[in-house]
Design an enzyme around this catalytic site. Sequence first.
Site, PDB file in Angstrom:
ATOM      1  N   GLY A  12       0.341  -3.323   6.442  1.00 33.09           N
ATOM      2  CA  GLY A  12       0.329  -2.613   5.157  1.00 33.09           C
ATOM      3  C   GLY A  12       1.717  -2.651   4.525  1.00 33.09           C
ATOM      4  O   GLY A  12       2.503  -3.572   4.765  1.00 33.09           O
ATOM      5  N   VAL A  14       4.494  -0.707   4.919  1.00 31.06           N
ATOM      6  CA  VAL A  14       5.678  -0.641   5.795  1.00 31.06           C
ATOM      7  C   VAL A  14       5.734  -1.879   6.693  1.00 31.06           C
ATOM      8  O   VAL A  14       6.793  -2.510   6.844  1.00 31.06           O
ATOM      9  CB  VAL A  14       5.675   0.644   6.665  1.00 31.06           C
ATOM     10  N   GLY A  15       4.582  -2.251   7.257  1.00 28.09           N
ATOM     11  CA  GLY A  15       4.553  -3.383   8.199  1.00 28.09           C
ATOM     12  C   GLY A  15       4.984  -4.683   7.545  1.00 28.09           C
ATOM     13  O   GLY A  15       5.819  -5.419   8.082  1.00 28.09           O
ATOM     14  N   ASP A  34      -2.986  -6.879  12.116  1.00 31.18           N
ATOM     15  CA  ASP A  34      -3.769  -5.764  11.564  1.00 31.18           C
ATOM     16  C   ASP A  34      -5.154  -5.782  12.210  1.00 31.18           C
ATOM     17  O   ASP A  34      -5.435  -6.649  13.057  1.00 31.18           O
ATOM     18  CB  ASP A  34      -3.839  -5.846  10.026  1.00 31.18           C
ATOM     19  N   ARG A  85       0.767   8.965   3.810  1.00 31.20           N
ATOM     20  CA  ARG A  85       0.484  10.220   3.105  1.00 31.20           C
ATOM     21  C   ARG A  85       0.023   9.953   1.686  1.00 31.20           C
ATOM     22  O   ARG A  85       0.445   8.981   1.060  1.00 31.20           O
ATOM     23  CB  ARG A  85       1.773  11.047   3.000  1.00 31.20           C
ATOM     24  N   VAL A 121       6.789   4.037  13.929  1.00 33.55           N
ATOM     25  CA  VAL A 121       7.100   4.403  12.540  1.00 33.55           C
ATOM     26  C   VAL A 121       5.995   5.298  11.962  1.00 33.55           C
ATOM     27  O   VAL A 121       6.242   6.101  11.063  1.00 33.55           O
ATOM     28  CB  VAL A 121       7.231   3.132  11.654  1.00 33.55           C
ATOM     29  N   SER A 122       4.772   5.162  12.499  1.00 36.11           N
ATOM     30  CA  SER A 122       3.632   5.921  11.970  1.00 36.11           C
ATOM     31  C   SER A 122       3.921   7.422  12.059  1.00 36.11           C
ATOM     32  O   SER A 122       4.628   7.883  12.954  1.00 36.11           O
ATOM     33  CB  SER A 122       2.367   5.597  12.774  1.00 36.11           C
ATOM     34  N   ARG A 154      18.873   8.017   3.493  1.00 34.81           N
ATOM     35  CA  ARG A 154      18.598   8.753   2.240  1.00 34.81           C
ATOM     36  C   ARG A 154      19.753   9.705   1.924  1.00 34.81           C
ATOM     37  O   ARG A 154      20.220   9.794   0.794  1.00 34.81           O
ATOM     38  CB  ARG A 154      17.285   9.531   2.367  1.00 34.81           C
ATOM     39  N   HIS A 178      11.710  14.631  11.759  1.00 33.91           N
ATOM     40  CA  HIS A 178      11.706  13.818  10.546  1.00 33.91           C
ATOM     41  C   HIS A 178      11.544  14.719   9.323  1.00 33.91           C
ATOM     42  O   HIS A 178      10.697  15.587   9.283  1.00 33.91           O
ATOM     43  CB  HIS A 178      10.521  12.857  10.655  1.00 33.91           C
TER      44      HIS A 178
HETATM   45  N1  APR Z   1      -4.367  -1.554  14.427  1.00 36.55           N
HETATM   46  C1  APR Z   1      -3.603  -2.256  13.573  1.00 36.55           C
HETATM   47  N2  APR Z   1      -3.430  -1.895  12.288  1.00 36.55           N
HETATM   48  C2  APR Z   1      -4.073  -0.797  11.853  1.00 36.55           C
HETATM   49  C3  APR Z   1      -4.881  -0.015  12.711  1.00 36.55           C
HETATM   50  C4  APR Z   1      -5.011  -0.431  14.056  1.00 36.55           C
HETATM   51  N3  APR Z   1      -5.748   0.238  14.931  1.00 36.55           N
HETATM   52  N4  APR Z   1      -5.367   1.011  11.987  1.00 36.55           N
HETATM   53  C5  APR Z   1      -4.893   0.891  10.731  1.00 36.55           C
HETATM   54  N5  APR Z   1      -4.096  -0.209  10.651  1.00 36.55           N
HETATM   55  C6  APR Z   1      -3.414  -0.759   9.498  1.00 36.55           C
HETATM   56  C7  APR Z   1      -4.210  -0.607   8.207  1.00 36.55           C
HETATM   57  O1  APR Z   1      -5.297  -1.531   8.159  1.00 36.55           O
HETATM   58  C8  APR Z   1      -3.148  -0.872   7.156  1.00 36.55           C
HETATM   59  O2  APR Z   1      -3.059  -2.237   6.813  1.00 36.55           O
HETATM   60  O3  APR Z   1      -2.203  -0.075   9.222  1.00 36.55           O
HETATM   61  C9  APR Z   1      -1.843  -0.437   7.878  1.00 36.55           C
HETATM   62  C10 APR Z   1      -1.176   0.748   7.224  1.00 36.55           C
HETATM   63  O4  APR Z   1      -0.704   0.299   6.005  1.00 36.55           O
HETATM   64  P1  APR Z   1      -0.638   1.208   4.695  1.00 36.55           P
HETATM   65  O5  APR Z   1      -1.948   1.883   4.483  1.00 36.55           O
HETATM   66  O6  APR Z   1      -0.051   0.394   3.606  1.00 36.55           O
HETATM   67  O7  APR Z   1       0.385   2.376   5.132  1.00 36.55           O
HETATM   68  P2  APR Z   1       1.986   2.275   5.132  1.00 36.55           P
HETATM   69  O8  APR Z   1       2.519   2.775   3.850  1.00 36.55           O
HETATM   70  O9  APR Z   1       2.400   0.955   5.636  1.00 36.55           O
HETATM   71  O10 APR Z   1       2.333   3.398   6.223  1.00 36.55           O
HETATM   72  C11 APR Z   1       2.013   3.215   7.593  1.00 36.55           C
HETATM   73  O11 APR Z   1       3.966   4.310   8.399  1.00 36.55           O
HETATM   74  O12 APR Z   1       5.698   5.468   7.356  1.00 36.55           O
HETATM   75  C12 APR Z   1       4.477   5.579   8.023  1.00 36.55           C
HETATM   76  O13 APR Z   1       3.490   7.590   7.098  1.00 36.55           O
HETATM   77  C13 APR Z   1       3.388   6.187   7.172  1.00 36.55           C
HETATM   78  O14 APR Z   1       1.810   6.603   8.944  1.00 36.55           O
HETATM   79  C14 APR Z   1       2.149   5.733   7.879  1.00 36.55           C
HETATM   80  C15 APR Z   1       2.555   4.369   8.408  1.00 36.55           C
END
Ligand code: APR
Length: 316
Positions: A12, A14-15, A34, A85, A121-122, A154, A178
Amino acid sequence: MRRAKISVIGAGNVGATCAHWAASKELGDVVLLDIPDKEGVAQGKALDLFCCAPMERFDANVHGTADYADTANSDVVIVTAGLPRKPGMSRDDLIGTNVKIVRSVAEQVATHSPDAIMILVSNPLDAMVYTAWKASGFPTNQIVGQAGCLDVARYRAFLAMKLGCSVEDISALLLGGHGDDMVPLPRYTSVHGIPIQQLLPEAEITECVERAKVGGGEIVKLMGTSAYYAPASGSVQMAEAIIKDKKRILPCAAYCDSEYGVGGYFVGVPCILGSGGVEKVIEIDLDATERPLMDESISHVKDLVATVKEMFPDLA
Ligand code: APR
């Protein structure tokens, strides 16, 4: 010499941004993973990123996948899988969903990359680090959470904006959980060696601390989802310290037992990060104002972990 391998779980915001920074800094080959439903997204982003290599001139393979076998023997795994969030949500609101996700991710990481250092990071970060530790069975030095690098960045950015000086010259430290729970440490903040108190009135320092505490929320309100450039940058800063065995002192969520009197929890503290992961937790003196704030922060971490244990007794 073998190139380092970095796997990023969750393709997503962050990744994908982690993959971007890691590849462009040539930290090693990057695998972006993913879930099967989003394998195309992981592959597409990886391919798009690799096509930057001729222009940005980096030598790093970038591979997108949904198969953990492709992540085998990673040196570092950055876990960004999980919900971000939305406006009006606290990080803690994500706990139920993200524990399930991070638990399954950590089990896979342990199977395929038993020697990796796992950077979480999650969110809520302090609960996710605990979950990954329990689910992976890794020794504590192999588990570390990214929060402090972001929070301190920050804080440094806001101080630089106030002072009209380069962010490079601002050296700072924060402890604790955090965001809202962080422990501000203006005593350990300086601008090219000059104590911050000589350059800014206390009220303005406090303003920067308070803005850093809710810095994530400020961005969620503006964008409708959580921040990703700086969280990814903080994670890659940690990955770089590990891969290059830099022994950097960075604020991370690390396991503390006797340290700071924590008693066996992961909390935000300054650590030496090197090829062994968290090689040492550094203890600094806290004064009568800072100590109660640290205690409050530790107590919030304990509450979060208690919630995880209550919801998922097998992680107790
Ligand atoms: N295995 C792999 N990837 C997964 C899984 C899993 N079991 N479950 C969900 N994902 C993937 C989603 O499919 C999505 O592509 O994690 C990704 C999350 O991406 P975003 O929704 O864009 O979220 P993002 O803004 O990247 O944040 C991810 O990091 O900073 C923290 O609070 C934030 O918990 C959040 C995390």
